[in-house]
Design a protein around this motif. Sequence first.
Motif: not given
Length: 354
Positions: A144, A236, A295-296, A299, A303
């Motif tokens: 990332a 993460y 990881r969720s 994300r 966003q």
Amino acid sequence: LQHYFIQSNLSIMYPTVPGSTVTLERGKDGMVGLTIGGGAPYCPVLYVVQVFENTPAWKEGSLNAGDEMIAVNGKPLRGMTKVQAAKYIQRIDGDVTFTYAKLTLDTNHFKEAKSLDMVMKKVKHKCIERMSSGTADKLGLTRAVLCNDMIVRAHFLLMDFNAAAVVNKGMGDLFAQIACREKCAANEAFTQFADTHRNYHRAAVEFQKKAAPIMNKLGTYLNKAVPDMKLTIKKYADAKFEYLAYCLKIKEMDDEEYTFNSLDDPLPRVEDGNYEYRVVLSCRAQARAHFLQLRSDVRVKLQLLNSKHVQDLTEQLEKWTKVLLQYYEDALAVSQKGNVFPIDIDLSTVVDAQ
């Protein structure tokens, strides 16, 4: 006799919770969603190696990596190879009932699973993470990346404007002092120089007044949203490295077992029920769950950050551009107005006056 002694004392040497049962429906693909390991001829027990996501076993939640498989639909599995057990499960029509013993993580073994060896494996993966993107892609690693260089440059640009404004003000005061010592054309020229640099300073101050609110809003993004995102990504990445370290540990233990089996000389840990291996399997499953959760979270935050970038950041940078353009236009007008060249000065007079 030794083999019998080991089998009869497995429950003493390696603790498990007494047998429980769980009934699983088959998925659309006919699978229950787990893989098993161990078994004859070298390991006296069969155990769960992995529970796959979004499968009946995963959704039900009772079975986890490392749990001992005792029986299927009432038929004992002891003495079977893992292939024989898998084929037996596949031949069963309808639901499958597993009798299993829950693996309990002994504190000492759990600490061993998080030993210096695992720390070094995490460091190894962190080193790999610092490789070039092409090398990382070939190794199947994804990273990332959060870039905020544009905002940082804008922040330092405003600091440079402040420094330049102070310099211009100082030069304006200096030229004013020189003008007091000169006469006629020289006095007029130095006075004009002083006024020009002071006007530069005024234009810069006006620019800073307009730019400050913009930078405050950008600062919220830079000093709060971005650091929070960086912290989340750091957590993460650490969880990812821990999961990869357990994967590497399991691979090493698998290779070690394969080497001994090829020599028909089974490992003592395998003959004793492979408890250490099952502990690492359980730790890997926990690390994977933690990694997937983070990881969720990453994300979701990315966003939100992207939404902030598109909606607010673009608007503020447009305002910044307009304010900066206005400053350059003002500075250009000051420069054109302050053009008093050529200037006739008697330098000998200036030196004598000094």
